[in-house]
Design a protein around this motif. Structure first.
Motif, PDB file in Angstrom:
ATOM      1  N   ALA A  85       0.668  -1.194   0.095  1.00 34.31           N
ATOM      2  CA  ALA A  85       0.131  -0.018   0.155  1.00 34.31           C
ATOM      3  C   ALA A  85       0.632   1.160  -0.106  1.00 34.31           C
ATOM      4  O   ALA A  85       0.593   2.253  -0.683  1.00 34.31           O
ATOM      5  CB  ALA A  85      -1.096   0.116   1.197  1.00 34.31           C
ATOM      6  N   LEU A  86       2.038   1.188   0.731  1.00 34.92           N
ATOM      7  CA  LEU A  86       2.804   2.475   0.692  1.00 34.92           C
ATOM      8  C   LEU A  86       3.544   2.506  -0.580  1.00 34.92           C
ATOM      9  O   LEU A  86       3.565   3.665  -1.017  1.00 34.92           O
ATOM     10  CB  LEU A  86       3.778   2.135   2.103  1.00 34.92           C
ATOM     11  N   LEU A  87       4.082   1.438  -1.265  1.00 38.15           N
ATOM     12  CA  LEU A  87       4.784   1.793  -2.282  1.00 38.15           C
ATOM     13  C   LEU A  87       3.687   2.161  -3.398  1.00 38.15           C
ATOM     14  O   LEU A  87       4.087   2.900  -4.426  1.00 38.15           O
ATOM     15  CB  LEU A  87       5.137   0.243  -2.822  1.00 38.15           C
ATOM     16  N   ALA A  91       3.964   5.723  -5.557  1.00 42.02           N
ATOM     17  CA  ALA A  91       4.104   5.520  -7.195  1.00 42.02           C
ATOM     18  C   ALA A  91       2.832   6.516  -7.621  1.00 42.02           C
ATOM     19  O   ALA A  91       3.235   7.417  -8.592  1.00 42.02           O
ATOM     20  CB  ALA A  91       3.885   4.178  -7.513  1.00 42.02           C
ATOM     21  N   LEU A  92       1.667   6.140  -6.980  1.00 41.10           N
ATOM     22  CA  LEU A  92       0.653   7.364  -7.461  1.00 41.10           C
ATOM     23  C   LEU A  92       0.962   8.778  -7.162  1.00 41.10           C
ATOM     24  O   LEU A  92       0.550   9.292  -8.000  1.00 41.10           O
ATOM     25  CB  LEU A  92      -0.580   6.832  -6.961  1.00 41.10           C
ATOM     26  N   GLY A  93       1.569   8.851  -6.024  1.00 41.52           N
ATOM     27  CA  GLY A  93       1.830  10.427  -5.821  1.00 41.52           C
ATOM     28  C   GLY A  93       2.925  10.884  -6.644  1.00 41.52           C
ATOM     29  O   GLY A  93       2.671  12.071  -7.361  1.00 41.52           O
ATOM     30  N   ALA A  97       2.145  13.986  -9.537  1.00 43.71           N
ATOM     31  CA  ALA A  97       3.196  15.093  -9.450  1.00 43.71           C
ATOM     32  C   ALA A  97       3.761  15.289 -10.822  1.00 43.71           C
ATOM     33  O   ALA A  97       3.791  16.538 -11.144  1.00 43.71           O
ATOM     34  CB  ALA A  97       4.217  14.986  -8.340  1.00 43.71           C
ATOM     35  N   ARG A  98       4.041  14.359 -11.388  1.00 44.17           N
ATOM     36  CA  ARG A  98       4.897  14.379 -12.717  1.00 44.17           C
ATOM     37  C   ARG A  98       3.686  15.076 -13.877  1.00 44.17           C
ATOM     38  O   ARG A  98       3.841  16.085 -14.443  1.00 44.17           O
ATOM     39  CB  ARG A  98       5.195  12.998 -13.393  1.00 44.17           C
ATOM     40  N   THR A  99       2.465  14.467 -13.676  1.00 42.38           N
ATOM     41  CA  THR A  99       1.239  14.879 -14.280  1.00 42.38           C
ATOM     42  C   THR A  99       1.101  16.593 -14.309  1.00 42.38           C
ATOM     43  O   THR A  99       0.918  17.396 -15.379  1.00 42.38           O
ATOM     44  CB  THR A  99       0.013  14.328 -14.235  1.00 42.38           C
ATOM     45  N   PHE A 100       1.001  16.995 -13.036  1.00 40.80           N
ATOM     46  CA  PHE A 100       0.875  18.434 -12.762  1.00 40.80           C
ATOM     47  C   PHE A 100       1.962  19.162 -13.004  1.00 40.80           C
ATOM     48  O   PHE A 100       1.881  20.589 -13.141  1.00 40.80           O
ATOM     49  CB  PHE A 100       0.202  18.494 -11.253  1.00 40.80           C
TER      50      PHE A 100
END
Length: 103
Positions: A85-87, A91-93, A97-100
């Motif tokens: 869950a942490l990984l 990864a989603l974060g 962040a890259r998207t924005f």
């Protein structure tokens, strides 16, 4: 006030579960239709069929479970698999962040 806003959000999500499930089911059907014509042979076709089946299962899950049940399932998943869950969250974060941050 926050609880009221959360309840409104949950209600809105519950209202749209049918449409989301239908969209997932349509995607699964489209994948199934194209699976055997994809380049890459039997291996790719099998992977596409497996993906279509998983998307179909997701459609059934969304159709059959309200927001409270989904949240409870996520909580159970995180409790049973904290490292994964942490990984996943990291990864989603990173992806968000890259998207924005892209110009």
């Amino acid at each position: 006030k926050a609880v009221e806003m959360g309840q409104k959000a949950a209600d809105k999500i519950d209202e749209n579960r049918g449409a989301a499930a239908s969209g997932l089911e349509s995607a699964a059907s489209a994948i199934r239709e194209k699976a055997d014509t994809l380049p890459g042979g039997e291996r790719v076709a099998n992977a596409a069929h497996a993906t279509a089946n998983a998307v179909g299962v997701a459609a059934d899950y969304v159709r059959d479970n309200d927001v409270k049940a989904m949240v409870a399932d996520v909580q159970k998943l995180v409790k049973n698999n904290p490292g994964v869950a942490l990984l996943t969250a990291a990864a989603l974060g990173f992806l968000i962040a890259r998207t924005f941050s892209r110009d």
